[in-house]
Design a protein around this motif. Structure first.
Motif, short mmCIF file in Angstrom:
data_model
loop_
_atom_site.label_atom_id
_atom_site.label_comp_id
_atom_site.label_asym_id
_atom_site.label_seq_id
_atom_site.Cartn_x
_atom_site.Cartn_y
_atom_site.Cartn_z
N ARG A 242 0.82 -1.21 0.00
CA ARG A 242 0.00 0.00 0.00
C ARG A 242 0.85 1.27 0.00
O ARG A 242 0.45 2.29 -0.55
N ASN A 243 2.02 1.21 0.65
CA ASN A 243 2.87 2.39 0.78
C ASN A 243 4.30 2.04 0.36
O ASN A 243 5.23 2.04 1.18
N PRO A 244 4.50 1.73 -0.91
CA PRO A 244 5.79 1.23 -1.36
C PRO A 244 6.97 2.18 -1.15
O PRO A 244 8.08 1.74 -0.84
N SER A 245 6.74 3.48 -1.29
CA SER A 245 7.85 4.42 -1.17
C SER A 245 8.48 4.41 0.21
O SER A 245 9.67 4.69 0.36
N THR A 246 7.70 4.03 1.23
CA THR A 246 8.24 3.94 2.60
C THR A 246 9.35 2.90 2.68
O THR A 246 10.26 3.03 3.51
N TYR A 247 9.28 1.91 1.81
CA TYR A 247 10.25 0.82 1.83
C TYR A 247 11.21 0.86 0.65
O TYR A 247 11.93 -0.10 0.39
N GLY A 248 11.23 1.97 -0.06
CA GLY A 248 12.12 2.09 -1.21
C GLY A 248 11.65 1.33 -2.42
O GLY A 248 12.45 1.04 -3.33
N LEU A 249 10.37 0.98 -2.48
CA LEU A 249 9.82 0.22 -3.60
C LEU A 249 9.07 1.14 -4.56
O LEU A 249 8.50 2.15 -4.15
N THR A 250 9.08 0.76 -5.83
CA THR A 250 8.33 1.51 -6.83
C THR A 250 7.28 0.65 -7.53
O THR A 250 6.36 1.17 -8.16
N ASP A 251 7.41 -0.69 -7.44
CA ASP A 251 6.48 -1.60 -8.11
C ASP A 251 6.10 -2.73 -7.15
O ASP A 251 6.96 -3.50 -6.73
N THR A 252 4.84 -2.80 -6.81
CA THR A 252 4.39 -3.84 -5.87
C THR A 252 3.40 -4.81 -6.51
O THR A 252 2.71 -5.54 -5.82
N SER A 253 3.35 -4.83 -7.83
CA SER A 253 2.42 -5.73 -8.51
C SER A 253 3.09 -6.60 -9.57
O SER A 253 2.73 -7.76 -9.73
N ASP A 254 4.06 -6.06 -10.29
CA ASP A 254 4.69 -6.80 -11.38
C ASP A 254 5.94 -7.54 -10.91
O ASP A 254 6.75 -6.98 -10.18
N PRO A 255 6.12 -8.80 -11.33
CA PRO A 255 7.36 -9.50 -11.00
C PRO A 255 8.55 -8.89 -11.71
O PRO A 255 8.40 -8.32 -12.80
N CYS A 256 9.71 -9.01 -11.11
CA CYS A 256 10.93 -8.46 -11.72
C CYS A 256 11.37 -9.31 -12.90
O CYS A 256 11.84 -8.79 -13.91
N CYS A 257 11.27 -10.63 -12.77
CA CYS A 257 11.66 -11.50 -13.88
C CYS A 257 10.47 -11.74 -14.80
O CYS A 257 9.32 -11.53 -14.42
N THR A 258 10.78 -12.18 -16.01
CA THR A 258 9.73 -12.56 -16.96
C THR A 258 9.29 -13.97 -16.63
O THR A 258 10.11 -14.89 -16.59
N THR A 259 8.01 -14.16 -16.38
CA THR A 259 7.53 -15.46 -15.89
C THR A 259 6.63 -16.15 -16.90
O THR A 259 6.13 -15.54 -17.85
N TRP A 260 6.42 -17.42 -16.64
CA TRP A 260 5.42 -18.16 -17.37
C TRP A 260 4.03 -17.67 -16.94
O TRP A 260 3.87 -17.07 -15.88
N LEU A 261 3.04 -17.95 -17.76
CA LEU A 261 1.64 -17.66 -17.44
C LEU A 261 1.40 -16.19 -17.13
O LEU A 261 0.71 -15.82 -16.19
N ASN A 262 2.06 -15.34 -17.91
CA ASN A 262 1.78 -13.89 -17.86
C ASN A 262 1.95 -13.29 -16.47
O ASN A 262 1.07 -12.62 -15.93
N GLY A 263 3.10 -13.56 -15.86
CA GLY A 263 3.42 -12.92 -14.58
C GLY A 263 2.91 -13.61 -13.36
O GLY A 263 2.98 -13.04 -12.26
N THR A 264 2.41 -14.83 -13.49
CA THR A 264 1.80 -15.50 -12.34
C THR A 264 2.52 -16.78 -11.94
O THR A 264 2.00 -17.53 -11.13
N SER A 265 3.69 -17.04 -12.50
CA SER A 265 4.36 -18.30 -12.20
C SER A 265 5.86 -18.07 -11.99
O SER A 265 6.27 -16.99 -11.59
N ALA A 266 6.67 -19.10 -12.28
CA ALA A 266 8.10 -19.03 -12.06
C ALA A 266 8.80 -18.28 -13.20
O ALA A 266 8.24 -18.08 -14.29
N CYS A 267 10.04 -17.88 -12.95
CA CYS A 267 10.82 -17.17 -13.96
C CYS A 267 11.11 -18.09 -15.16
O CYS A 267 11.41 -19.27 -15.00
N ILE A 268 11.06 -17.51 -16.36
CA ILE A 268 11.47 -18.23 -17.56
C ILE A 268 12.99 -18.24 -17.59
O ILE A 268 13.62 -17.19 -17.43
N PRO A 269 13.63 -19.39 -17.77
CA PRO A 269 15.09 -19.47 -17.71
C PRO A 269 15.80 -18.56 -18.71
O PRO A 269 15.34 -18.37 -19.85
#
Length: 318
Positions: A242-269
């Motif tokens: 809810r308050n990402p800037s307090t923790y130095g965060l800018t993105d609290t919804s998208d994964p950092c790595c590219t994943t299978w199943l459109n962002g809802t699974s494990a990282c693609i190697p």
């Protein structure tokens, strides 16, 4: 702190923090797995890039970009990182081991769809084997071993897969058999028995956590010489989202790595991750980044809200 790595990905660390406990033993799931699943017949592995891009030595089987909560807590305790149990042919150190296994949970039927994992019963069995067969070789007498065990720290993070990989699955037998409350009671009762031996999902987990606090309080009073603390990090992680800037965060919804199943699974190697992982809450579709783990561990060790009724540092002084 200085990391020194040897062949096979094993590491020894010279830690400048004072040693506060003789050993640190870790149990749980992919939040804490440090490589046990690498040696099991399962699809649930993280021993490939981009996992481990910020960990000395690269991908080890940790489901994040760097260190986990267990790694940070080991450092705070002045201990080496607890190595995965399955990577050792024989025990050479008494500073702790990691038995955690991705996809598994409290119940033995949880997590088997991806292959073999070590459920909590199996992890405890392996720890008992360590105590029975391996540790006595490192101690001169039983009294020394018992003193060592009584002062060691044990971390357990489990239960989420019993929901996401069991109760909430389509056509789940567990969801037909149990109400949300009765399933939470089943998990806490099962976990209590095992400890004596040694949004939708968020709302369900809250039921589990609320009951677990009562169970741990009871165990502290009924098991002489034992002390339990509950890591209740939901409030912190919810605030970070809810308050990402307090923790130095800018993105609290998208994964950092590219994943299978459109962002809802494990990282693609082998696909390069985002350039700023420390500003992301999620590393892949399930697991936080090292930055989030660092905050959770620090608050549990030194703070007064994440780990209750006392923090980990105070626990080592009991």
């Amino acid at each position: 702190m200085e990391y020194r790595f040897t062949a096979g990905g094993k590491n020894r660390r010279v830690n400048s923090n004072p040693q506060l406990a003789p050993a640190f033993y870790v149990f749980g799931d992919s939040l804490l797995d440090s490589g046990n699943n690498n040696l099991l017949p399962t699809l649930a592995r993280a021993n490939f890039k981009p996992y481990g891009v910020d960990f000395p030595g690269g991908a080890t089987g940790r489901f994040t970009n760097g260190r986990t909560v267990a790694d940070f807590l080991a450092e705070f305790l002045g201990l080496p990182l607890s190595p995965p149990y399955l990577s050792f042919r024989r025990l050479e150190t008494s500073t702790g081991l990691n038995y955690a296994s991705s996809t598994c949970g409290i119940l033995p039927e949880t997590g088997t769809s991806a292959g073999k994992c070590l459920n909590l019963d199996e992890q405890i069995d392996l720890f008992e084997k360590t105590v029975r067969e391996d540790l006595p070789k490192l101690f001169k007498n039983t009294e020394g071993l018992l003193e060592y065990l009584s002062k060691s720290i044990f971390l357990i993070a489990t239960g989420s897969n019993d929901y996401s990989g069991n109760y909430l699955q389509p056509n789940s037998y567990s969801s037909r058999l149990y109400s949300p409350l009765s399933f939470a009671q089943l998990l806490t009762q099962s976990l209590s028995q095992k400890l004596e031996c040694v949004e939708e999902i968020n709302n369900l987990v809250s039921l589990f956590n609320d009951q677990l606090a009562t169970v741990l309080s009871k165990l502290t009073s009924t098991l002489p010489g034992s002390a339990f603390i509950l890591g209740h990090d939901y409030g912190l992680t919810y605030d970070a989202i809810r308050n990402p800037s307090t923790y130095g965060l800018t993105d609290t919804s998208d994964p950092c790595c590219t994943t299978w199943l459109n962002g809802t699974s494990a990282c693609i190697p082998e696909i390069a991750p985002c350039a700023n992982p420390n500003e992301h809450f999620f590393w892949d579709g399930f697991h936080p980044t090292e930055a989030v783990y660092s905050v959770i561990a620090s608050q549990c060790f030194n703070g007064d809200s994440v780990c209750i009724p006392t923090n980990l540092k105070m626990l080592t002084q009991i």
